[in-house]
Design a protein around this motif. Structure first.
Motif, PDB file in Angstrom:
ATOM      1  N   ARG A  50      46.160  39.719  55.838  1.00  0.00           N
ATOM      2  CA  ARG A  50      46.808  39.730  54.758  1.00  0.00           C
ATOM      3  C   ARG A  50      46.853  40.231  53.144  1.00  0.00           C
ATOM      4  O   ARG A  50      45.842  38.649  53.272  1.00  0.00           O
ATOM      5  CB  ARG A  50      48.164  38.633  54.886  1.00  0.00           C
ATOM      6  N   LEU A  51      46.629  40.492  52.063  1.00  0.00           N
ATOM      7  CA  LEU A  51      46.484  40.857  51.318  1.00  0.00           C
ATOM      8  C   LEU A  51      47.252  39.900  50.087  1.00  0.00           C
ATOM      9  O   LEU A  51      48.279  40.542  50.178  1.00  0.00           O
ATOM     10  CB  LEU A  51      45.819  42.299  50.418  1.00  0.00           C
ATOM     11  N   PRO A  52      46.957  39.302  49.198  1.00  0.00           N
ATOM     12  CA  PRO A  52      48.030  38.871  47.848  1.00  0.00           C
ATOM     13  C   PRO A  52      48.219  40.228  47.622  1.00  0.00           C
ATOM     14  O   PRO A  52      47.720  40.941  47.415  1.00  0.00           O
ATOM     15  CB  PRO A  52      47.232  38.398  47.199  1.00  0.00           C
ATOM     16  N   ARG A  53      50.015  40.875  46.720  1.00  0.00           N
ATOM     17  CA  ARG A  53      50.541  41.683  47.401  1.00  0.00           C
ATOM     18  C   ARG A  53      49.670  42.738  46.058  1.00  0.00           C
ATOM     19  O   ARG A  53      49.525  43.470  45.424  1.00  0.00           O
ATOM     20  CB  ARG A  53      51.827  41.803  46.546  1.00  0.00           C
TER      21      ARG A  53
ATOM     22  N   ALA B  30      42.635  36.608  51.113  1.00  0.00           N
ATOM     23  CA  ALA B  30      43.018  37.098  52.500  1.00  0.00           C
ATOM     24  C   ALA B  30      43.284  35.880  53.061  1.00  0.00           C
ATOM     25  O   ALA B  30      42.268  35.489  53.403  1.00  0.00           O
ATOM     26  CB  ALA B  30      42.190  38.665  52.735  1.00  0.00           C
ATOM     27  N   GLU B  31      44.224  36.555  54.013  1.00  0.00           N
ATOM     28  CA  GLU B  31      45.010  35.241  55.390  1.00  0.00           C
ATOM     29  C   GLU B  31      44.449  36.073  56.901  1.00  0.00           C
ATOM     30  O   GLU B  31      44.750  37.313  56.808  1.00  0.00           O
ATOM     31  CB  GLU B  31      45.633  35.192  55.835  1.00  0.00           C
TER      32      GLU B  31
ATOM     33  N   ASP C  70      55.596  41.092  51.648  1.00  0.00           N
ATOM     34  CA  ASP C  70      54.947  40.761  49.812  1.00  0.00           C
ATOM     35  C   ASP C  70      53.534  40.088  49.877  1.00  0.00           C
ATOM     36  O   ASP C  70      52.646  39.940  49.544  1.00  0.00           O
ATOM     37  CB  ASP C  70      55.262  39.390  49.700  1.00  0.00           C
ATOM     38  N   ARG C  71      53.076  40.125  51.309  1.00  0.00           N
ATOM     39  CA  ARG C  71      51.283  40.072  51.563  1.00  0.00           C
ATOM     40  C   ARG C  71      51.443  40.844  52.802  1.00  0.00           C
ATOM     41  O   ARG C  71      51.309  40.878  54.013  1.00  0.00           O
ATOM     42  CB  ARG C  71      50.975  38.496  52.252  1.00  0.00           C
ATOM     43  N   PRO C  72      50.967  42.443  52.522  1.00  0.00           N
ATOM     44  CA  PRO C  72      50.807  43.198  53.255  1.00  0.00           C
ATOM     45  C   PRO C  72      50.072  43.699  54.529  1.00  0.00           C
ATOM     46  O   PRO C  72      48.520  42.660  54.132  1.00  0.00           O
ATOM     47  CB  PRO C  72      50.408  44.978  52.612  1.00  0.00           C
ATOM     48  N   LEU C  73      50.124  43.761  55.423  1.00  0.00           N
ATOM     49  CA  LEU C  73      49.262  43.359  56.512  1.00  0.00           C
ATOM     50  C   LEU C  73      48.319  44.568  56.415  1.00  0.00           C
ATOM     51  O   LEU C  73      48.738  46.231  56.944  1.00  0.00           O
ATOM     52  CB  LEU C  73      49.359  43.090  58.223  1.00  0.00           C
ATOM     53  N   CYS C  74      46.931  44.468  56.129  1.00  0.00           N
ATOM     54  CA  CYS C  74      45.627  45.603  55.933  1.00  0.00           C
ATOM     55  C   CYS C  74      44.657  45.406  57.408  1.00  0.00           C
ATOM     56  O   CYS C  74      44.304  44.769  58.076  1.00  0.00           O
ATOM     57  CB  CYS C  74      45.798  45.666  54.969  1.00  0.00           C
TER      58      CYS C  74
ATOM     59  N   ARG D 219      45.731  46.439  43.457  1.00  0.00           N
ATOM     60  CA  ARG D 219      44.247  47.074  42.986  1.00  0.00           C
ATOM     61  C   ARG D 219      43.824  48.662  43.832  1.00  0.00           C
ATOM     62  O   ARG D 219      43.230  48.962  43.222  1.00  0.00           O
ATOM     63  CB  ARG D 219      43.908  45.638  42.816  1.00  0.00           C
ATOM     64  N   ALA D 220      43.406  47.172  44.821  1.00  0.00           N
ATOM     65  CA  ALA D 220      42.406  48.383  45.546  1.00  0.00           C
ATOM     66  C   ALA D 220      42.860  49.442  46.154  1.00  0.00           C
ATOM     67  O   ALA D 220      41.931  51.027  46.200  1.00  0.00           O
ATOM     68  CB  ALA D 220      42.883  47.609  46.864  1.00  0.00           C
ATOM     69  N   ARG D 221      44.839  50.027  45.983  1.00  0.00           N
ATOM     70  CA  ARG D 221      44.877  51.357  46.800  1.00  0.00           C
ATOM     71  C   ARG D 221      44.784  52.034  46.023  1.00  0.00           C
ATOM     72  O   ARG D 221      44.991  53.262  46.440  1.00  0.00           O
ATOM     73  CB  ARG D 221      46.777  50.993  47.228  1.00  0.00           C
ATOM     74  N   THR D 222      44.614  52.053  44.454  1.00  0.00           N
ATOM     75  CA  THR D 222      44.525  52.682  43.577  1.00  0.00           C
ATOM     76  C   THR D 222      43.222  53.568  43.652  1.00  0.00           C
ATOM     77  O   THR D 222      43.370  54.975  43.657  1.00  0.00           O
ATOM     78  CB  THR D 222      44.365  52.139  41.847  1.00  0.00           C
TER      79      THR D 222
END
Length: 343
Positions: free
Chosen positions: A295-298, A281-282, A317-321, A303-306
């Motif tokens: 920003r997470l790797p796609r 993560a950035e 491509d690297r969503p801001l969360c 995986r996490a959103r499941t």
């Protein structure tokens, strides 16, 4: 979509802290005078006076953070004045123009600054043109700062004093949005009395940190109290069964529960931030309290959103969360989220 045990969306998602729920049950016996005349309220006022080192302070309890901020600011400015706030402040982005409504139309002047913090230079730049048009433009009104900021960062005590000194020199009152002030106190290891010096009014948060629904408007100058009582009533924030606000706030302040809860949330966020970095993560803002923007790797995000709940602020491509830890988060829960992300 999400497992409630892996809910890192907001500290508003947390349950009520057990001592506060117990206090509500205990208060739910027999009659108590309404509208703030209950026996708990003087204890709340005295405790906040001691904590803030404001011996003449007056306190009004309301049920929402929006109500606390909007009413506090309404007591500081006239409709033809402007309130200086950071561009991503809560009063700008998340309160549906309630401050403008409650103030009768006072303008928000938005101040720039990296990572959710304005600086003396950006504040002065925002103030410079105000008033130049005379009767045709808004006039200097008030300064509103937020700590913890909406970026999850912190103003140090010295940084806040530099900003409040500028406002004071210009004749402007100062408001502190302290929805997460407990988290800021713990993160900086400073007494709340240090954190509120330089301010005239503080919105002291409870709901995000273990209360059911209570925030305190703390007025340094008791001379504002009568007007603020009228504003609270007119703004539909005066509870008839006020004991249930007072009992919450008193339990929150007893035995420093407000600091204990904030410390737990901050510790969980520190654990989570370290784990997120390890999986790529950035960090968009350096996490300093209980909120993380990264920003997470796609593949990690997918995986996490499941099974986990958190906010995606920007699709890419690297969503801001955004991840927020509340006082209930444990090392076990944090590790479960990180394990899910690792796959």
């Amino acid at each position: 979509m999400s497992d409630p045990g892996l809910n890192f969306a907001s500290d508003n998602a947390a349950p009520v802290a057990a001592p506060i729920m117990e206090a509500l049950v205990a208060a739910n016996t027999g009659p108590a005078m309404p509208y703030g005349a209950d026996p708990w309220m003087p204890q709340v006022r005295d405790r906040l006076r001691d904590l803030f080192a404001w011996p003449e302070a007056e306190v009004l309890l309301v049920a929402t953070g929006t109500g606390a901020n909007a009413l506090a600011l309404a007591g500081l400015v006239a409709p033809w004045q402007t309130i200086f706030a950071h561009r991503i402040s809560h009063i700008e982005e998340d309160e549906c123009a309630a401050p403008e409504f409650y103030t009768g139309g006072a303008k928000l002047t938005l101040v720039e600054g990296a990572h959710g913090r304005m600086s003396p230079d950006t504040l002065r730049a925002a103030m410079a043109p105000v008033g130049a048009k005379g009767v045709h433009g808004v006039q200097l009104g008030a300064l509103s700062l937020t700590n913890v900021t909406e970026a999850g960062t912190l103003y140090t005590v010295e940084e806040m004093r530099a900003l409040t000194d500028i406002a004071r020199a210009a004749g402007m009152p100062r408001h502190l949005d302290g929805a997460r002030l407990a988290n800021a106190c713990v993160a900086l290891d400073r007494d709340v009395a240090d954190m509120v010096q330089g301010f005239d009014v503080v919105s002291f948060g409870g709901t995000k940190n273990g209360c059911m629904a209570v925030e305190a408007i703390v007025l340094k100058d008791g001379a504002r109290y009568q007007e603020m009582q009228f504003r609270r009533k007119r703004g539909a924030q005066l509870w008839s069964k006020h004991r249930y606000l007072s009992a919450q706030m008193l339990a929150y302040l007893r035995d420093d529960l407000w600091l204990v809860n904030a410390r737990r949330a901050n510790d969980a966020a520190r654990h989570l931030a370290n784990g997120l970095r390890a999986i790529g993560a950035e960090m968009v803002h350096e996490p300093q309290a209980n909120m993380i923007f990264c920003r997470l790797p796609r593949t990690v995000h997918d995986r996490a959103r499941t099974q986990a709940a958190y906010y995606m602020m920007e699709e890419s491509d690297r969503p801001l969360c955004r991840f927020v830890c509340d006082f209930t988060k444990t090392d076990v829960e944090v590790e479960a989220l990180l394990a899910l992300m690792r796959g």
